[in-house]
Design a protein around this motif. Sequence first.
Motif, PDB file in Angstrom:
ATOM      1  N   ALA A 199       0.823  -1.206   0.000  1.00 52.98           N
ATOM      2  CA  ALA A 199       0.000   0.000   0.000  1.00 52.98           C
ATOM      3  C   ALA A 199       0.858   1.257   0.000  1.00 52.98           C
ATOM      4  O   ALA A 199       0.550   2.237  -0.694  1.00 52.98           O
ATOM      5  CB  ALA A 199      -0.929  -0.002   1.217  1.00 52.98           C
ATOM      6  N   LEU A 200       1.939   1.248   0.762  1.00 49.46           N
ATOM      7  CA  LEU A 200       2.839   2.404   0.787  1.00 49.46           C
ATOM      8  C   LEU A 200       3.524   2.608  -0.562  1.00 49.46           C
ATOM      9  O   LEU A 200       3.692   3.749  -1.013  1.00 49.46           O
ATOM     10  CB  LEU A 200       3.887   2.235   1.890  1.00 49.46           C
ATOM     11  CG  LEU A 200       3.372   2.327   3.332  1.00 49.46           C
ATOM     12  CD1 LEU A 200       4.491   2.049   4.327  1.00 49.46           C
ATOM     13  CD2 LEU A 200       2.760   3.703   3.592  1.00 49.46           C
ATOM     14  N   LEU A 201       3.896   1.506  -1.206  1.00 47.85           N
ATOM     15  CA  LEU A 201       4.507   1.620  -2.536  1.00 47.85           C
ATOM     16  C   LEU A 201       3.522   2.217  -3.541  1.00 47.85           C
ATOM     17  O   LEU A 201       3.889   3.078  -4.346  1.00 47.85           O
ATOM     18  CB  LEU A 201       4.982   0.246  -3.005  1.00 47.85           C
ATOM     19  CG  LEU A 201       6.204  -0.343  -2.307  1.00 47.85           C
ATOM     20  CD1 LEU A 201       6.463  -1.767  -2.793  1.00 47.85           C
ATOM     21  CD2 LEU A 201       7.443   0.524  -2.542  1.00 47.85           C
ATOM     22  N   LEU A 202       2.283   1.756  -3.498  1.00 52.88           N
ATOM     23  CA  LEU A 202       1.274   2.289  -4.419  1.00 52.88           C
ATOM     24  C   LEU A 202       0.992   3.756  -4.126  1.00 52.88           C
ATOM     25  O   LEU A 202       0.854   4.574  -5.048  1.00 52.88           O
ATOM     26  CB  LEU A 202      -0.010   1.465  -4.314  1.00 52.88           C
ATOM     27  CG  LEU A 202      -1.172   1.931  -5.196  1.00 52.88           C
ATOM     28  CD1 LEU A 202      -0.775   1.971  -6.666  1.00 52.88           C
ATOM     29  CD2 LEU A 202      -2.390   1.027  -4.992  1.00 52.88           C
ATOM     30  N   LEU A 203       0.915   4.122  -2.837  1.00 52.70           N
ATOM     31  CA  LEU A 203       0.677   5.515  -2.476  1.00 52.70           C
ATOM     32  C   LEU A 203       1.819   6.404  -2.947  1.00 52.70           C
ATOM     33  O   LEU A 203       1.590   7.477  -3.530  1.00 52.70           O
ATOM     34  CB  LEU A 203       0.501   5.626  -0.958  1.00 52.70           C
ATOM     35  CG  LEU A 203       0.306   7.044  -0.406  1.00 52.70           C
ATOM     36  CD1 LEU A 203      -0.958   7.668  -0.984  1.00 52.70           C
ATOM     37  CD2 LEU A 203       0.251   7.011   1.124  1.00 52.70           C
ATOM     38  N   ALA A 204       3.063   5.956  -2.715  1.00 49.82           N
ATOM     39  CA  ALA A 204       4.219   6.744  -3.149  1.00 49.82           C
ATOM     40  C   ALA A 204       4.252   6.880  -4.665  1.00 49.82           C
ATOM     41  O   ALA A 204       4.529   7.963  -5.200  1.00 49.82           O
ATOM     42  CB  ALA A 204       5.508   6.091  -2.642  1.00 49.82           C
ATOM     43  N   ALA A 205       3.963   5.790  -5.382  1.00 48.55           N
ATOM     44  CA  ALA A 205       3.959   5.837  -6.842  1.00 48.55           C
ATOM     45  C   ALA A 205       2.867   6.771  -7.354  1.00 48.55           C
ATOM     46  O   ALA A 205       3.075   7.526  -8.317  1.00 48.55           O
ATOM     47  CB  ALA A 205       3.756   4.432  -7.411  1.00 48.55           C
TER      48      ALA A 205
END
Length: 328
Positions: free
Chosen positions: A12-18
């Motif tokens: 989820a953090l990776l998707l949010l950052a992307a």
Amino acid sequence: MTRAALAFVVGALLLLAASLAALTLGLRPIAASEWLAILREGHGSEAAEIVLGLRLPRVLLGAMVGAALGLAGAVVQMATRNPLGDPGLLGINAGASLALILGTDLIGLAGPQAATWLAACGAAGAVLAVQALAGARCGADPIRLTLAGVAVTALCIGIGQAIALADPERFDLVRNWRVGSLSGAVDAVLPSLTAVWLAGTLLALALAPRLDLLALGDDRAASLGVAVRPTRIGSLLAVVLLAGGAVAAAGPIAFIGLAAPHIARRLAGTGAVVHLPLSGLLGAALMVSADTLGRIATPPAEVPVGIVAGLLGAPILILLARRRSAVA
């Protein structure tokens, strides 16, 4: 925190950052002060039109396409017990692409809904062709299944290129779509893709417990009460819906469906109940990241996301192929 929960937090953090990077970076960067104005006032400024009118639909489309490909890849790998399974490698993307070219260029069908159904039909046709070439028990022979997928992919690509090259104007119209691109993201694409994406996702998640047992082998799964053939058919139907919808929206994009499940397996193990949704989440993050890299790599031009995904995914495929366990 359990390993699975930690993996979902990371995804989820990776998707949010992307997503934040995709909304902020580009030919016209969005400063922090402009973000505050957009959040406070909404539409009305140049920055708001760029973020809300252009970049946000593209991020949403990229996330849905990436999630569909990641989930489809995970289902293919579990249903066929083939670590190299991927909608692109098994001919599904190429079949959907050929159906779209035939439908739009020869029959004259157009529009998001028609494209979605054309792609789904083409994906289904490719699945049937691969099954026929690989044999009835293709799930027990990953190498045979992969070779059949390569053959069907080559055939579909060859026919599509012949049709496109017969008319240079027609080739220009389909060229950008065929390499995989989100540059044409429009709001009209999202409703039709959402319906197909939800249907494929719900079907795949419903089959997750049976896919876990199917990984033990057909005979053992049957002894535990799993209807092997219906489970495989349902799995392939889910893949057809997911991959067909993704191809209709963004073109044939390879390697996302291969890379996301392997990353998910590293993070959280192999249980299908966790592995499938995590693969979709990571696929969304990979797609949005690849699209952003393509937009900022060579300004003012952009590199199509299909090319960026191929450049990122090819090394993963090479590493998997070099491991003896990947094709055992």
